[in-house]
Write a protein that holds these residues in place. Structure first.
Motif, mmCIF file in Angstrom:
data_model
loop_
_atom_site.group_PDB
_atom_site.id
_atom_site.type_symbol
_atom_site.label_atom_id
_atom_site.label_comp_id
_atom_site.label_asym_id
_atom_site.label_seq_id
_atom_site.Cartn_x
_atom_site.Cartn_y
_atom_site.Cartn_z
ATOM 1 N N ARG A 102 0.811 -1.224 0.000
ATOM 2 C CA ARG A 102 0.000 0.000 0.000
ATOM 3 C C ARG A 102 0.840 1.268 0.000
ATOM 4 O O ARG A 102 0.321 2.361 -0.255
ATOM 5 C CB ARG A 102 -0.918 0.017 1.232
ATOM 6 C CG ARG A 102 -1.989 -1.052 1.226
ATOM 7 C CD ARG A 102 -3.056 -0.761 2.290
ATOM 8 N NE ARG A 102 -2.461 -0.559 3.597
ATOM 9 C CZ ARG A 102 -2.218 -1.533 4.467
ATOM 10 N NH1 ARG A 102 -2.494 -2.775 4.147
ATOM 11 N NH2 ARG A 102 -1.701 -1.270 5.656
ATOM 12 N N ASP A 105 4.864 3.041 -5.107
ATOM 13 C CA ASP A 105 5.789 2.419 -6.047
ATOM 14 C C ASP A 105 7.253 2.701 -5.740
ATOM 15 O O ASP A 105 8.129 1.974 -6.202
ATOM 16 C CB ASP A 105 5.481 2.909 -7.479
ATOM 17 C CG ASP A 105 4.074 2.515 -7.908
ATOM 18 O OD1 ASP A 105 3.629 1.445 -7.452
ATOM 19 O OD2 ASP A 105 3.449 3.275 -8.657
ATOM 20 N N GLY A 311 -8.832 -5.448 -3.527
ATOM 21 C CA GLY A 311 -8.122 -4.532 -4.424
ATOM 22 C C GLY A 311 -7.978 -5.069 -5.833
ATOM 23 O O GLY A 311 -8.400 -4.423 -6.805
ATOM 24 N N PRO A 312 -7.386 -6.254 -6.011
ATOM 25 C CA PRO A 312 -7.271 -6.824 -7.362
ATOM 26 C C PRO A 312 -8.614 -7.028 -8.044
ATOM 27 O O PRO A 312 -8.733 -6.850 -9.262
ATOM 28 C CB PRO A 312 -6.575 -8.176 -7.100
ATOM 29 C CG PRO A 312 -5.820 -7.975 -5.840
ATOM 30 C CD PRO A 312 -6.659 -7.061 -5.017
ATOM 31 N N ARG A 314 -11.268 -5.197 -7.668
ATOM 32 C CA ARG A 314 -11.736 -3.889 -8.129
ATOM 33 C C ARG A 314 -11.056 -3.468 -9.423
ATOM 34 O O ARG A 314 -11.618 -2.720 -10.222
ATOM 35 C CB ARG A 314 -11.487 -2.832 -7.043
ATOM 36 C CG ARG A 314 -12.424 -2.947 -5.840
ATOM 37 C CD ARG A 314 -12.110 -1.874 -4.801
ATOM 38 N NE ARG A 314 -12.934 -1.995 -3.624
ATOM 39 C CZ ARG A 314 -14.136 -1.468 -3.492
ATOM 40 N NH1 ARG A 314 -14.669 -0.768 -4.487
ATOM 41 N NH2 ARG A 314 -14.828 -1.627 -2.375
ATOM 42 N N GLN A 315 -9.822 -3.933 -9.602
ATOM 43 C CA GLN A 315 -9.094 -3.594 -10.822
ATOM 44 C C GLN A 315 -9.765 -4.168 -12.069
ATOM 45 O O GLN A 315 -9.586 -3.663 -13.175
ATOM 46 C CB GLN A 315 -7.650 -4.112 -10.730
ATOM 47 C CG GLN A 315 -6.819 -3.456 -9.644
ATOM 48 C CD GLN A 315 -6.602 -1.976 -9.892
ATOM 49 O OE1 GLN A 315 -6.428 -1.541 -11.036
ATOM 50 N NE2 GLN A 315 -6.626 -1.181 -8.818
ATOM 51 N N ILE A 316 -10.537 -5.227 -11.861
ATOM 52 C CA ILE A 316 -11.254 -5.817 -13.004
ATOM 53 C C ILE A 316 -12.772 -5.575 -12.864
ATOM 54 O O ILE A 316 -13.576 -6.369 -13.349
ATOM 55 C CB ILE A 316 -10.955 -7.331 -13.123
ATOM 56 C CG1 ILE A 316 -11.281 -8.068 -11.804
ATOM 57 C CG2 ILE A 316 -9.496 -7.549 -13.493
ATOM 58 C CD1 ILE A 316 -11.101 -9.579 -11.900
ATOM 59 N N ASP A 317 -13.084 -4.482 -12.147
ATOM 60 C CA ASP A 317 -14.471 -4.008 -12.023
ATOM 61 C C ASP A 317 -15.398 -5.001 -11.321
ATOM 62 O O ASP A 317 -16.577 -5.134 -11.674
ATOM 63 C CB ASP A 317 -15.045 -3.671 -13.406
ATOM 64 C CG ASP A 317 -14.287 -2.520 -14.052
ATOM 65 O OD1 ASP A 317 -13.871 -1.609 -13.316
ATOM 66 O OD2 ASP A 317 -14.118 -2.554 -15.282
ATOM 67 N N GLU A 319 -16.950 -5.614 -7.687
ATOM 68 C CA GLU A 319 -17.151 -5.082 -6.333
ATOM 69 C C GLU A 319 -17.612 -6.222 -5.422
ATOM 70 O O GLU A 319 -18.752 -6.283 -4.985
ATOM 71 C CB GLU A 319 -18.192 -3.954 -6.365
ATOM 72 C CG GLU A 319 -17.793 -2.763 -7.214
ATOM 73 C CD GLU A 319 -16.738 -1.900 -6.536
ATOM 74 O OE1 GLU A 319 -16.581 -2.028 -5.303
ATOM 75 O OE2 GLU A 319 -16.080 -1.113 -7.239
#
Length: 370
Positions: A102, A105, A311-312, A314-317, A319
């Protein structure tokens, strides 16, 4: 009733399932109906931690009645400490990795956040006494260790008759510092050994060391009392969380830990179990009770990993956390996932379920000779 109490062994596993449900927060945030269901589950589940304290105090009294209390306390302290360290060894790298992920980078941000988190982890008071520096969930083990230590000191000083009144007085302060903050402001944490665990452990010790034992003829009375106090427990928490504050379940869920009714609910339930010692004997549930403490120490790390899958997704939409399916699956997945990890650690030779939970090289080599 010095032999095995099957009903208590059976309840251990159910109580642990309730503890996991407290931490997974099923159905919270799914509208007013979801919050209402979560409030009822959370309120019902609050007997579980006091139950484990009472159980520990009860069996501690039975054990020290026929042996040196110091020797037995050292044995119990060694077991509890090894469990706590095992839980820390699991949670520390998982939580630290989550912090690093979190942080961002850049290497500098990751290093800075990781060092801050490590600093929190090694806080002496939080690590050794409150048990919340790495994971809030693991606080029970240091609290139990110190609570049994207080009782051992009382035995050695021939002052066990003061255990219950003294611990009860301290628990009143603990309740004022958690659920009844509107009465007085307690400027220090009270969910610990002195103000919480000591009372319930002393209560178990007192029940075991007294001459009176619940009998099966009164089990219906204890069952009725347990149901009554369960209802009162939910009602008291509703008054504290909503009636006195003017808030509603649509706004959120009241989650104060323990109240006055918790005491009576825990006592009535424990007496019910003692009055029916063979309850569950014909099933396999009591034999699984020994895994309850393992599920407890492992599930913080398992739950943390499961919650971070949000988190991951959500990256692919997707919920997932806002769906009923997620809330239906999170608690059993955490429970059985923790059980799987615990059994796997035993299988790999890292721990001994009925013994030492500190990883030892000689035990691992024995399990994996090649």
């Amino acid at each position: 009733m010095a032999g095995r109490i099957w009903s208590v062994d059976s309840m251990r596993l159910l109580a642990m399932a309730f503890i996991v449900s407290i931490h997974t927060d099923p159905f919270r945030g799914l509208g007013v109906y979801g919050n209402t269901l979560n409030f009822v589950i959370d309120s019902t589940a609050r007997f579980a931690v006091p139950f484990f304290f009472v159980t520990s105090g009860y069996f501690f009294a039975l054990k020290v009645g026929s042996r040196d209390p110091t020797t037995y306390f050292i044995k119990r302290a060694t077991t509890i400490t090894s469990l706590y360290i095992f839980g820390l060894l699991l949670a520390f790298p998982v939580f630290l990795t989550g912090t690093a992920v979190r942080a961002g980078d850049t290497n500098e941000a990751i290093l800075h956040s990781s060092l801050l988190k490590i600093g929190e982890f090694i806080s002496p008071v939080g690590l050794l006494y409150y048990g919340n520096s790495v994971s809030e969930i693991l606080w029970f083990l240091p609290a139990l260790l110190f609570s049994l230590g207080f009782i051992c000191l009382a035995i050695l000083s021939n002052s066990t008759k003061y255990l219950l009144p003294v611990s009860a007085g301290l628990h009143v302060i603990g309740l004022l510092g958690t659920s009844y903050t509107m009465v007085v402001d307690i400027p220090f944490p009270t969910r610990d050994a002195l103000f919480f665990g000591f009372f319930y452990t002393s209560l178990g010790y007192w029940i075991a060391s007294s001459d009176w034992q619940p009998d099966s003829e009164h089990s219906s009375f204890y069952l009725g009392a347990t149901i009554l106090f369960s209802i009162l427990h939910i009602g008291e928490r509703y008054v504290l969380g909503y009636v006195l504050t003017g808030e509603t379940l649509a706004q959120g869920v009241y989650t104060a830990s323990y109240t006055i009714s918790t005491v009576f609910l825990t006592i009535s339930l424990f007496l019910l179990l003692l009055s029916r010692p063979h309850l569950g004997r014909s099933t396999s549930v009591p034999s699984w009770g020994k895994y309850a403490v393992g599920i407890y120490v492992v599930h913080p790390a398992v739950l943390y990993v499961l919650e971070r899958t949000d988190g991951p997704l959500r990256q692919i939409d997707i919920e997932a956390t806002n769906t009923i399916l997620w809330h239906l699956l999170l608690t059993p997945t955490t429970f059985f996932g923790a059980l799987f990890v615990y059994l796997a650690a035993h299988k790999a030779g890292l721990i001994e379920i009925d013994g030492d939970h500190l990883p030892r090289l000689d035990r691992i080599r024995k399990q994996w000779p090649y």
